[in-house]
Every structure is written in structure tokens, then in C-alpha cells.
Design a protein around this motif. Structure first.
Motif, PDB file in Angstrom:
ATOM      1  N   TYR A  39       0.798  -1.134   0.168  1.00 39.24           N
ATOM      2  CA  TYR A  39      -0.016  -0.033  -0.089  1.00 39.24           C
ATOM      3  C   TYR A  39       0.954   1.233   0.046  1.00 39.24           C
ATOM      4  N   ASP A  92       6.023   3.188   4.575  1.00 38.34           N
ATOM      5  CA  ASP A  92       5.502   2.830   5.952  1.00 38.34           C
ATOM      6  C   ASP A  92       6.640   1.846   6.611  1.00 38.34           C
ATOM      7  N   PHE A 101       6.912  -0.417   8.745  1.00 39.41           N
ATOM      8  CA  PHE A 101       6.389  -1.650   9.248  1.00 39.41           C
ATOM      9  C   PHE A 101       6.394  -2.554   8.079  1.00 39.41           C
ATOM     10  N   ILE A 102       5.689  -1.895   6.800  1.00 39.09           N
ATOM     11  CA  ILE A 102       5.536  -2.734   5.320  1.00 39.09           C
ATOM     12  C   ILE A 102       6.866  -2.831   4.706  1.00 39.09           C
ATOM     13  N   ASN A 132      -1.667  -8.217   5.973  1.00 37.04           N
ATOM     14  CA  ASN A 132      -1.328  -7.288   6.824  1.00 37.04           C
ATOM     15  C   ASN A 132      -2.837  -6.153   6.778  1.00 37.04           C
ATOM     16  N   ARG A 133      -3.340  -5.969   5.747  1.00 39.26           N
ATOM     17  CA  ARG A 133      -4.630  -5.162   5.532  1.00 39.26           C
ATOM     18  C   ARG A 133      -5.677  -6.338   5.197  1.00 39.26           C
ATOM     19  N   HIS A 171      -8.561   0.827   9.321  1.00 41.10           N
ATOM     20  CA  HIS A 171      -7.508  -0.405   9.173  1.00 41.10           C
ATOM     21  C   HIS A 171      -7.961  -1.194  10.573  1.00 41.10           C
ATOM     22  N   ASP A 175      -6.432  -3.005  12.496  1.00 42.52           N
ATOM     23  CA  ASP A 175      -5.693  -3.247  13.531  1.00 42.52           C
ATOM     24  C   ASP A 175      -5.901  -1.713  14.520  1.00 42.52           C
ATOM     25  N   ARG A 190      -7.107  -2.742  18.346  1.00 43.79           N
ATOM     26  CA  ARG A 190      -6.118  -2.450  19.400  1.00 43.79           C
ATOM     27  C   ARG A 190      -6.372  -1.376  20.296  1.00 43.79           C
ATOM     28  N   TRP A 238      -0.827   6.061  11.368  1.00 39.75           N
ATOM     29  CA  TRP A 238       0.361   5.214  11.615  1.00 39.75           C
ATOM     30  C   TRP A 238       1.546   6.290  11.487  1.00 39.75           C
ATOM     31  N   ASN A 277      -1.039   2.901  18.583  1.00 34.96           N
ATOM     32  CA  ASN A 277      -1.461   1.984  17.924  1.00 34.96           C
ATOM     33  C   ASN A 277      -0.228   1.204  17.148  1.00 34.96           C
ATOM     34  N   ASN A 278       1.083   1.975  16.868  1.00 33.59           N
ATOM     35  CA  ASN A 278       2.173   1.359  16.391  1.00 33.59           C
ATOM     36  C   ASN A 278       3.436   2.154  16.887  1.00 33.59           C
ATOM     37  N   ASP A 333       4.641  -3.181  17.249  1.00 38.12           N
ATOM     38  CA  ASP A 333       5.206  -3.688  16.073  1.00 38.12           C
ATOM     39  C   ASP A 333       6.699  -4.121  16.280  1.00 38.12           C
ATOM     40  N   ASN A 389       5.040  -7.149  16.423  1.00 34.86           N
ATOM     41  CA  ASN A 389       4.526  -7.596  15.258  1.00 34.86           C
ATOM     42  C   ASN A 389       5.316  -8.366  14.389  1.00 34.86           C
TER      43      ASN A 389
HETATM   44  C1  BGC Z   1       1.354  -1.748  11.656  1.00 30.29           C
HETATM   45  C2  BGC Z   1       1.510  -0.332  11.453  1.00 30.29           C
HETATM   46  C3  BGC Z   1       1.596  -0.287   9.742  1.00 30.29           C
HETATM   47  C4  BGC Z   1       0.208  -1.048   9.341  1.00 30.29           C
HETATM   48  C5  BGC Z   1       0.183  -0.789   7.995  1.00 30.29           C
HETATM   49  C6  BGC Z   1      -0.010  -2.354  10.940  1.00 30.29           C
HETATM   50  O1  BGC Z   1      -0.318  -3.828  11.411  1.00 30.29           O
HETATM   51  O2  BGC Z   1       1.386  -2.059  13.006  1.00 30.29           O
HETATM   52  O3  BGC Z   1       2.641  -0.079  11.653  1.00 30.29           O
HETATM   53  O4  BGC Z   1       1.634   1.139   9.706  1.00 30.29           O
HETATM   54  O5  BGC Z   1       0.071  -2.139   9.857  1.00 30.29           O
HETATM   55  O6  BGC Z   1      -1.060  -1.473   7.192  1.00 30.29           O
END
Ligand code: BGC
Ligand code: CA
Length: 354
Positions: free
Chosen positions: A48, A52, A54-55, A134-135, A196, A198, A202, A227, A253-254, A281, A301
Motif C-alpha cells: 500500500y 510505511d 512496518f511494511i 497485513n490489511r 484499518h 488493527d 487495538r 500510523w 497503535n504502532n 510492532d 508484530n
Molecule cells: C502496523 C503499522 C502499519 C500498518 C500498515 C500495522 O499492522 O502495526 O505499523 O503502519 O500495519 O498497514
């Protein structure tokens, strides 16, 4: 003269035709290889947003994991990562492109997780296994066909573990958290994108978990920061202006957003003896902040494990095998990789593994 030109045209035409035939012939050679099972496995990954944190860590584990898969299968593995830059239209085009170029496996980190049906339908039509990650698509869109998977985590679990981090620190050192001694935790909540799965879950479960332990909470503010560190830095500055040292806990949340809060607190010289901060994360920079004591803890995560699972499922499908045999955690269409808590105690060990 005209006649000569005409002949020249014909000759050039012939040359082009022969070149074209040669090209399609080399295409034939490829197919020949395929029959012998020596053709590369082509995995298309649509993310996406590449910026980002984490991605991008999942992406780099996919790239390195691709090499490992190659050794394991004795077959070349090509991984092509396409960044949608947060635009669902571009992502649809990227997936179309993977399909038309004959990719064997398609992995999608949806921009808009409610728009997965279009993509799953196309993958089904082209008979290409699809792995969302993830999404999370809505449940209905995960039932489009049998070669459709989701790899992610259980957002409820992340929330519960984040709540438990606060509970244990409160039990150990209540004055460090309830600084004004009113028996309640004054907190602010930094939230991810509202669409999202999450983010909402969360938030809900972290607060619920603390309340269920009999600790009172007093929300001073919450803000959707998508995020992003820059947005949470702004939100935190605003709260610091308004509430100053009355903020006892920062729940994010992150990790990126937790780090934005750290930045604001540092700028205001309020980091030391400041609020207890928790993230989710376990990204490298947050682990470093935990070992320095700036952030209290986070919930891992596991990007590496999620990338491994994606590739194991992908590899199995590409070899015509049932992924269930290689991934016992596969529950129907879903794999949810477990989270775990990170504090000073294990942050350094994890940093060494990075
Ligand atoms: C993560 C975030 C990330 C997001 C992206 C989440 O699961 O914790 O850090 O920005 O996914 O989709
Ligand atoms: Ca208090």
C-alpha cells in the motif's frame, strides 16, 4: 524510385517479421523450461505504501526470504515489489500487470481493504493463487476461491498485550505511572488509520484490558495519526501545550506513532520522568528507544515471520502442493502470527537478531 522504395519496405517488413518470430520462439523456449519444472517462480507483491516502516520491513524480509526459498526449492525465485503509494487505482493496475505478465503468485497489501473482491476475482479468473497480508479483506471477500489466503495477526491479541504491559508496570511501580496520585491513569491514544482493522481493535482491547484489571483510566485525548510519526508528533505537541505533565500514559497503535510522541516530549524537555509510552510492532528504532528507557515497551508484530509464512504458502502453491502441509497454522484461509511483549528485558536480544 518508387519501386525501389516499395521493395525496401518489403525487405524491412520481412526483417521485422523474422525478428518477431525469433522473439516468440524464445518465448517458446521458456515454456519448454516450464515443462521441465526449471522455470523461475515469479512472485508479485503489491504494497500500500513503501514509506510505511512496518511494511518496508515486511518487504525486505520478503526479498531476503525469496533467496532462502530459492535455495530450498532449487528453483529461481523472482520477487517484484510494486508500491501503490496509497492509491487503490494504481494498485489495481499493478496487480493487472502481474497477471498479464504471467506471475505465479500474487501477494497484496491492500490500499483499501474493503476493495479486495475485484482483485480476488481477477486472480481466480487467471488461476493465480493470491495472498493478502497485513490489511485484512472483509470475510466475504476471503471466500472468493480456495487459493486465497490472508497472513496477518490477531489485532485483539496486540491490544490485550499492550494493556498487559501497562498493568505490569503499574503493579511494579504505581507512583511512576499515576504521578498525580489520583488513582487513575490520565492517558492519550494515538490511533492508526480508522479503516484499518488493527487500529480500532487495538485501541479497544488495550484500554479494556487495563480497565478489567481494576485500574481506572481517564482519557485526555485521542487522535487519528494514520500510523505516521509526523502526525503523532504534532498531536503530542498539541496535548503537551494543553495538559503539560498531566499526561501519565501514551498509548500508540504502532511504534512509529510512539516515536513521534518521544520526539515531541524530547523537544519540550519532558521525556525524562515523563509519561509511560507503549507502542506496537517492535521496529528497530523502537527497540533502541526501549533499551534506552525512552519507551517503556511494545508488542512485537513479527514482520519476519509473516514474510516467511507468505513465502512458504507461495512456494507451496507454485509447486502445486497443499500449503497446509507446510504451514500447520493455516486455519482455513487464514494465518495469524502470534505477538509477544517486548520490554527492556528482551529488547536488546531482539536488537541483536535484527
Ligand atoms: C502496523 C503499522 C502499519 C500498518 C500498515 C500495522 O499492522 O502495526 O505499523 O503502519 O500495519 O498497514
Ligand atoms: Ca493519575
Amino acid at each position: 524510385m518508387r519501386r525501389i522504395l516499395g521493395r525496401l519496405w518489403k525487405v524491412t517488413g520481412m526483417v521485422v517479421l523474422i525478428a518477431g518470430m525469433a522473439m516468440s520462439f524464445s518465448g517458446c523456449i521458456d515454456t519448454g523450461d516450464k515443462a521441465e519444472g526449471k522455470n523461475p517462480i515469479k512472485i508479485g507483491v503489491a504494497i500500500y505504501r513503501g514509506d510505511d516502516t512496518f511494511i518496508s520491513s515486511v518487504s525486505s524480509y520478503l526479498t531476503s526470504g525469496g533467496k532462502a526459498l530459492e535455495t530450498k526449492l532449487g528453483r529461481k525465485v523472482i520477487i517484484n515489489i510494486a508500491d501503490a503509494k496509497n492509491n487503490q487505482g494504481s494498485q489495481n493496475d499493478q496487480v493487472d500487470n502481474f497477471i498479464s505478465r504471467g506471475y505465479d503468485i500474487i501477494c497484496v497489501n491492500m490500499v483499501d481493504r474493503t476493495a479486495a473482491a475485484v482483485i480476488a476475482d481477477k486472480a481466480k479468473e487467471a488461476n493465480i493463487p493470491i495472498i493478502f497480508f497485513n490489511r485484512e479483506p472483509v470475510e466475504e471477500d476471503m471466500q472468493i476461491w480456495d487459493k486465497e489466503y490472508y497472513v496477518g495477526t490477531d489485532a485483539r491479541e496486540a491490544g490485550i498485550l499492550q494493556g498487559e504491559l501497562l498493568i505490569s508496570e503499574y503493579g511494579r511501580n504505581p507512583e511512576n505511572m499515576d504521578k498525580n496520585g489520583d488513582g487513575k491513569l490520565q492517558y492519550v491514544m494515538l490511533e492508526g488509520e480508522q479503516v484499518h482493522q488493527d487500529a480500532l481493535i487495538r485501541t479497544e482491547y488495550s484500554v479494556k484490558t487495563v480497565l478489567q484489571a481494576g485500574i481506572e483510566m481517564d482519557k485526555l485525548g485521542n487522535e487519528t495519526c494514520n500510523w505516521m510519526r509526523s502526525l503523532s508528533y504534532e498531536a503530542m505537541l498539541k496535548w503537551l501545550e494543553k495538559y503539560g505533565s498531566a499526561i501519565e500514559v501514551v498509548m500508540a497503535n504502532n511504534d512509529e506513532m510512539a516515536l513521534g510522541a518521544v520526539q515531541a516530549l524530547r523537544e519540550k524537555n519532558m521525556l525524562e520522568n515523563g509519561p509511560v509510552i507503549v507502542g506496537i510492532d517492535g521496529i528497530k528504532e523502537c527497540l533502541e528507544s526501549i533499551s534506552k528507557g525512552d519507551i517503556y515497551g511494545t508488542v512485537k508484530n513479527d514482520a519476519k515471520k509473516q514474510a516467511e509464512v507468505i513465502l512458504t504458502i507461495g512456494g507451496a502453491c507454485a509447486e502445486g502442493k497443499d500449503p497446509k502441509n507446510l504451514v500447520p497454522e493455516l486455519d482455513g484461509h487464514y494465518v495469524r502470527v502470534p505477538h509477544y511483549k517486548v520490554t527492556k528485558v528482551n529488547a536488546e536480544v531482539l536488537l541483536k537478531e535484527e
